[in-house]
Design a protein around this motif. Structure first.
Motif, PDB file in Angstrom:
ATOM      1  N   UNK A  58     -14.735  24.783  45.068  1.00 16.25           N
ATOM      2  CA  UNK A  58     -16.233  25.211  44.398  1.00 16.25           C
ATOM      3  C   UNK A  58     -17.201  24.122  44.261  1.00 16.25           C
ATOM      4  N   UNK A  59     -17.285  22.915  45.172  1.00 14.02           N
ATOM      5  CA  UNK A  59     -18.077  21.889  45.241  1.00 14.02           C
ATOM      6  C   UNK A  59     -18.897  22.370  46.861  1.00 14.02           C
ATOM      7  N   UNK A  60     -17.969  22.757  47.489  1.00 15.34           N
ATOM      8  CA  UNK A  60     -18.695  23.953  48.427  1.00 15.34           C
ATOM      9  C   UNK A  60     -19.643  24.920  48.549  1.00 15.34           C
ATOM     10  N   UNK A  61     -19.549  25.430  47.230  1.00 18.07           N
ATOM     11  CA  UNK A  61     -20.279  26.578  47.124  1.00 18.07           C
ATOM     12  C   UNK A  61     -21.623  25.726  47.108  1.00 18.07           C
ATOM     13  N   UNK A  62     -22.175  24.695  46.839  1.00 22.75           N
ATOM     14  CA  UNK A  62     -23.939  24.362  46.663  1.00 22.75           C
ATOM     15  C   UNK A  62     -24.196  23.627  47.545  1.00 22.75           C
ATOM     16  N   UNK A  63     -24.865  23.955  48.377  1.00 24.75           N
ATOM     17  CA  UNK A  63     -25.833  23.265  49.544  1.00 24.75           C
ATOM     18  C   UNK A  63     -25.734  21.261  49.531  1.00 24.75           C
ATOM     19  N   UNK A  64     -25.964  21.495  48.210  1.00 21.41           N
ATOM     20  CA  UNK A  64     -27.164  19.857  48.456  1.00 21.41           C
ATOM     21  C   UNK A  64     -25.939  19.321  47.963  1.00 21.41           C
ATOM     22  N   UNK A  65     -25.286  19.524  47.833  1.00 19.36           N
ATOM     23  CA  UNK A  65     -23.594  18.780  47.358  1.00 19.36           C
ATOM     24  C   UNK A  65     -22.865  18.579  48.133  1.00 19.36           C
ATOM     25  N   UNK A  98     -25.568  13.340  41.622  1.00 21.82           N
ATOM     26  CA  UNK A  98     -25.684  14.781  42.168  1.00 21.82           C
ATOM     27  C   UNK A  98     -24.080  15.637  41.850  1.00 21.82           C
ATOM     28  N   UNK A  99     -23.577  14.176  42.440  1.00 26.10           N
ATOM     29  CA  UNK A  99     -22.194  14.332  43.215  1.00 26.10           C
ATOM     30  C   UNK A  99     -21.200  14.178  41.686  1.00 26.10           C
ATOM     31  N   UNK A 100     -21.768  13.306  40.828  1.00 26.19           N
ATOM     32  CA  UNK A 100     -20.563  12.617  39.847  1.00 26.19           C
ATOM     33  C   UNK A 100     -20.689  14.238  38.768  1.00 26.19           C
ATOM     34  N   UNK A 117     -31.116   7.107  49.732  1.00 31.37           N
ATOM     35  CA  UNK A 117     -29.172   7.201  49.763  1.00 31.37           C
ATOM     36  C   UNK A 117     -28.466   6.748  49.199  1.00 31.37           C
ATOM     37  N   UNK A 118     -27.173   7.283  48.108  1.00 28.32           N
ATOM     38  CA  UNK A 118     -26.433   6.829  47.505  1.00 28.32           C
ATOM     39  C   UNK A 118     -25.005   7.057  48.276  1.00 28.32           C
TER      40      UNK A 118
END
Length: 244
Positions: A223-230, A170-172, A162-163
């Motif tokens: 836009x960030x919310x469209x990706x489940x992994x993010x 990935x988030x950046x 975990x980070x």
């Protein structure tokens, strides 16, 4: 089973004939806490180190009676039938939590009647996701209750380190891609927003109104919310507006 031996049945009245016992990997588990896990919970230091210890740890998931049929006897309500189910805690605001325990002592301090189901931390986290639990609470009755936030639960379930979101590559990268189509944003910087939140500092061109800035932040968030992994790697988002 020889014919002169009496038939054996389980607690539900079902015969054991023909069954095979599967090794769960915890056959020698005496229910005591792992000293390394106890030490990490007592003095967690940084959360990244704590999560590394918890990854691969053994937890006890409590199994409790879940009434399936309730009857009224005079002024009292009584359970006529019940199934056994994973315990889930629900806060008044609706947050769902899976309680897990490091030892039989900590489990019995919470509920002496609960049955322990020993599982790896990954299996416990996967159960939390399956039960629609937002968080995991370790040793809710003490001695060192610890809450794993949604991003931590997801990391443990996926058996990866975990980070915090602002340090997660990935988030950046996802933030960089989300702001790329926005000409008014010169650059975006991921920062620690405190209390587990990701703060995205948007460096924008001058001359935008308050409404335009709000819409800009909303588009980036959507836009960030469209990706489940993010989404799974971010517990909360705040925005800061700064000059380019």
């Amino acid at each position: 089973m020889s014919s002169d031996q009496p038939e054996q049945f389980d607690s539900a009245g079902q015969t054991w004939r023909g069954r095979e016992v599967t090794d769960t990997g915890f056959g020698t588990d005496d229910g005591s806490a792992d000293p390394a896990v106890s030490a990490a919970l007592a003095d967690p230091g940084d959360l990244k180190s704590l999560l590394r210890v918890l990854n691969g740890a053994r937890f006890l998931v409590p199994i409790v009676a879940d009434p399936t049929e309730v009857v009224q006897e005079g002024q009292l309500m009584a359970d006529k039938a019940a199934d056994m189910a994973v315990a889930v805690l629900v806060a008044p605001e609706g947050t769902r939590a899976l309680p897990v325990f490091t030892s039989m002592d900590s489990l019995h301090a919470w509920d002496p009647s609960a049955r322990p189901s020993p599982v790896t931390s990954a299996r416990a986290a996967q159960a939390a996701v399956s039960e629609r639990c937002d968080i995991i609470v370790v040793d809710v009755a003490g001695p060192h209750p610890t809450t794993l936030r949604p991003s931590m639960v997801w990391a443990v379930a996926m058996e990866r380190d975990w980070l915090p979101a602002h340090e997660d590559p990935h988030v950046v990268q996802a933030v960089s891609e989300a702001v790329e189509p926005e000409p008014a944003i010169d650059r975006a910087v991921c920062e620690d927003g405190g209390d587990g939140a990701l703060r995205i500092a948007l460096h924008v061109v001058p001359g935008l109104t308050g409404d335009q800035l709000g819409e800009l932040a909303s588009r980036v968030g959507e836009q960030l919310a469209t990706d489940g992994e993010t989404r799974a790697r971010i517990d909360a988002i705040t925005f800061a507006i700064r000059p380019a």
